[in-house]
Structures are given as C-alpha cells and as structure tokens.
Design a protein around this motif. Structure first.
Motif, PDB file in Angstrom:
ATOM      1  N   GLU A  14       0.834  -1.206   0.000  1.00  0.00           N
ATOM      2  CA  GLU A  14       0.000   0.000   0.000  1.00  0.00           C
ATOM      3  C   GLU A  14       0.870   1.258   0.000  1.00  0.00           C
ATOM      4  OE1 GLU A  14      -3.315   0.380  -0.320  1.00  0.00           O
ATOM      5  OE2 GLU A  14      -3.444  -1.781  -0.614  1.00  0.00           O
ATOM      6  N   SER A  17       2.415   1.778  -3.388  1.00  0.00           N
ATOM      7  CA  SER A  17       1.409   2.307  -4.308  1.00  0.00           C
ATOM      8  C   SER A  17       1.226   3.817  -4.105  1.00  0.00           C
ATOM      9  CB  SER A  17       0.087   1.572  -4.092  1.00  0.00           C
ATOM     10  OG  SER A  17      -0.914   2.099  -4.911  1.00  0.00           O
ATOM     11  N   ARG A  20       4.207   5.694  -5.509  1.00  0.00           N
ATOM     12  CA  ARG A  20       4.156   5.801  -6.972  1.00  0.00           C
ATOM     13  C   ARG A  20       3.208   6.910  -7.419  1.00  0.00           C
ATOM     14  NH1 ARG A  20       4.302  -0.719  -7.930  1.00  0.00           N
ATOM     15  NH2 ARG A  20       6.555  -0.907  -7.678  1.00  0.00           N
TER      16      ARG A  20
END
Length: 74
Positions: A14, A17, A20
C-alpha cells in the motif's frame, strides 16, 4: 491468528502504491503548494516503507519456527 509478516507486506504494498502516485505528481509540471506537499509526503512514505522493511526483517528473525508436525495440522 493473523500472520504479522503478511500483514506488514500488505502494508508495504500500500505504501509503495502511494509512493508511486506521489512520484507521478512530482514528475508533472511544478504547481506551487502541490509539489511541496507531494515532496513532504514522499519523504514520509519512504521513511514508513523503510520502517516496515525493518519490521519485516525483525519478524523473520524473531518468528517461532514451525515444526513439520505443526505444519501438517495447518
């Protein structure tokens, strides 16, 4: 009983992510305020990822070893 290593790995995914998404903001054109916020959040997220990595390593060292008879019951 939940597996702390799997939970930590899920949390790490998580965080990666989120990192990113922040990088895509930073890769765009400069927007006053938004770029600075994304930079600060990126630093916080990276520190969290590093802390999770350390926690995973610690859990792997301290986790009790399962005997083959315990594995068969699961």
């Amino acid at each position: 009983m939940s597996d702390p290593i799997k939970e930590l790995e899920k949390a790490r995914l998580e965080m990666v992510s989120t990192r990113r998404r922040l990088v895509s903001i930073l890769a765009g054109s400069y927007e006053r305020g938004k770029t600075e916020d994304a930079t600060e959040k990126l630093i916080q997220i990276q520190k969290a990822i590093e802390a999770i990595d350390a926690a995973i390593a610690d859990e792997k060292q301290t986790a009790p070893k399962k005997s083959s008879s315990q594995e068969l019951r699961l």
